[in-house]
Write a protein that holds these residues in place. Sequence first.
Motif, PDB file in Angstrom:
ATOM      1  N   GLU A 116       0.786  -1.094   0.072  1.00 42.06           N
ATOM      2  CA  GLU A 116      -0.002   0.022   0.038  1.00 42.06           C
ATOM      3  C   GLU A 116       0.833   1.283  -0.103  1.00 42.06           C
ATOM      4  O   GLU A 116       0.719   2.166  -0.694  1.00 42.06           O
ATOM      5  CB  GLU A 116      -0.902  -0.034   1.224  1.00 42.06           C
ATOM      6  CG  GLU A 116      -1.924  -1.078   1.259  1.00 42.06           C
ATOM      7  CD  GLU A 116      -3.066  -1.158   2.392  1.00 42.06           C
ATOM      8  OE1 GLU A 116      -2.532  -0.321   3.377  1.00 42.06           O
ATOM      9  OE2 GLU A 116      -3.874  -1.759   2.479  1.00 42.06           O
ATOM     10  N   LEU A 117       2.133   1.099   0.807  1.00 43.42           N
ATOM     11  CA  LEU A 117       2.891   2.522   0.741  1.00 43.42           C
ATOM     12  C   LEU A 117       3.466   2.620  -0.541  1.00 43.42           C
ATOM     13  O   LEU A 117       3.829   3.848  -1.190  1.00 43.42           O
ATOM     14  CB  LEU A 117       4.118   2.042   1.680  1.00 43.42           C
ATOM     15  CG  LEU A 117       4.658   3.211   2.143  1.00 43.42           C
ATOM     16  CD1 LEU A 117       4.125   3.977   3.092  1.00 43.42           C
ATOM     17  CD2 LEU A 117       6.177   2.604   2.889  1.00 43.42           C
ATOM     18  N   GLU A 118       3.762   1.405  -1.343  1.00 48.20           N
ATOM     19  CA  GLU A 118       4.098   1.825  -2.864  1.00 48.20           C
ATOM     20  C   GLU A 118       3.332   2.296  -3.657  1.00 48.20           C
ATOM     21  O   GLU A 118       3.288   3.118  -4.616  1.00 48.20           O
ATOM     22  CB  GLU A 118       4.609   0.513  -3.468  1.00 48.20           C
ATOM     23  CG  GLU A 118       5.752  -0.083  -2.501  1.00 48.20           C
ATOM     24  CD  GLU A 118       7.101   0.308  -3.056  1.00 48.20           C
ATOM     25  OE1 GLU A 118       7.248   1.323  -3.924  1.00 48.20           O
ATOM     26  OE2 GLU A 118       8.221   0.023  -2.513  1.00 48.20           O
ATOM     27  N   GLU A 122       0.684   9.067  -1.064  1.00 47.65           N
ATOM     28  CA  GLU A 122       0.428  10.028   0.193  1.00 47.65           C
ATOM     29  C   GLU A 122       0.698   9.259   1.422  1.00 47.65           C
ATOM     30  O   GLU A 122       1.070   9.894   2.443  1.00 47.65           O
ATOM     31  CB  GLU A 122      -1.101  10.432   0.122  1.00 47.65           C
ATOM     32  CG  GLU A 122      -2.113   9.280   0.391  1.00 47.65           C
ATOM     33  CD  GLU A 122      -2.701   8.667  -1.060  1.00 47.65           C
ATOM     34  OE1 GLU A 122      -3.481   7.865  -1.010  1.00 47.65           O
ATOM     35  OE2 GLU A 122      -1.716   8.767  -2.191  1.00 47.65           O
ATOM     36  N   LEU A 123       0.740   8.010   1.461  1.00 49.98           N
ATOM     37  CA  LEU A 123       1.081   6.932   2.497  1.00 49.98           C
ATOM     38  C   LEU A 123       2.664   7.216   2.791  1.00 49.98           C
ATOM     39  O   LEU A 123       3.045   7.266   3.915  1.00 49.98           O
ATOM     40  CB  LEU A 123       0.504   5.684   2.231  1.00 49.98           C
ATOM     41  CG  LEU A 123      -0.971   5.332   2.573  1.00 49.98           C
ATOM     42  CD1 LEU A 123      -1.173   4.119   2.294  1.00 49.98           C
ATOM     43  CD2 LEU A 123      -1.524   5.926   3.757  1.00 49.98           C
ATOM     44  N   LEU A 128       7.325   9.489   5.449  1.00 49.89           N
ATOM     45  CA  LEU A 128       8.481  10.523   5.522  1.00 49.89           C
ATOM     46  C   LEU A 128       8.600  11.753   6.314  1.00 49.89           C
ATOM     47  O   LEU A 128       9.453  12.208   6.933  1.00 49.89           O
ATOM     48  CB  LEU A 128       8.733  10.827   3.761  1.00 49.89           C
ATOM     49  CG  LEU A 128       9.209   9.917   2.959  1.00 49.89           C
ATOM     50  CD1 LEU A 128       9.303  10.064   1.713  1.00 49.89           C
ATOM     51  CD2 LEU A 128      10.683   9.432   3.138  1.00 49.89           C
ATOM     52  N   GLU A 129       7.431  12.225   6.166  1.00 46.00           N
ATOM     53  CA  GLU A 129       7.123  13.488   7.149  1.00 46.00           C
ATOM     54  C   GLU A 129       7.173  13.130   8.730  1.00 46.00           C
ATOM     55  O   GLU A 129       7.955  13.769   9.356  1.00 46.00           O
ATOM     56  CB  GLU A 129       5.758  13.950   6.915  1.00 46.00           C
ATOM     57  CG  GLU A 129       5.725  14.846   5.512  1.00 46.00           C
ATOM     58  CD  GLU A 129       4.269  15.264   5.422  1.00 46.00           C
ATOM     59  OE1 GLU A 129       3.548  15.193   6.386  1.00 46.00           O
ATOM     60  OE2 GLU A 129       3.782  15.919   4.407  1.00 46.00           O
TER      61      GLU A 129
END
Length: 243
Positions: A116-118, A122-123, A128-129
Amino acid sequence: KINDVQEQIAKAVADDIARLLNAAKAGKARIGQRVLESRDIAVLVRENKQGDWIKQALLERGIASVQKSRDSIFHTREATELRAILRAIAEPGNEYALKQALVTELFGYNARQLYELEAQPELLEAELEAFHAWHQVWQNQGFMPMFRQWMLQRKRHAHLLALADGERRLTNLLHLAELIHTESSLKAHGMHTVIRWLQHKAETDNDDEAHQLRLESDENLVQIVTIHKSKGLEYGIVYCPYL
């Protein structure tokens, strides 16, 4: 192969311990007048590798155990995984380091979450933030405030305690955090210096008593003990699978 045979022996021992503990839950396994407990059971081994096989086999059956040793905290899985997480925090724009950190058991990402991250940028951006924010806290306030923030925001206490050996994992993690805090406070280490220090400790033998695994909270678990260390000790039920 001899290793395959020894692993099969470990599984057989773990199966029998699971049988006894399940019987104890039903009130059918007793020592004297009381119900059998995990702490009544010991498995004697000749070497730590055999103890590792027993511990893993027990874990696969949801049974927590403690391996009596004088091993260094820096040689644990938690130390290896914490280094990966700290490296990602020290380099918050490094996506490779980020993903290495996320798939550690300390962080807890599974294959579906990584996919899902790939698939959803936005995820990835949100993670990263988050790492960038922890980077800022570490840089401006020090290691321990950052560590506490990470533990709280990601509910690491609950995550680890949900695992079969979660108490041991959490104890190791908190012990490492104390040592890192002390080292970085006394010597004013920067982020990368702390990570190099952890790596150096992992690569060397360490006899410092402060760096040995803390075992006092493990007395209620199944005990895995080398024959050498078992002298003078007594247990209700003893397995000697590798004589």
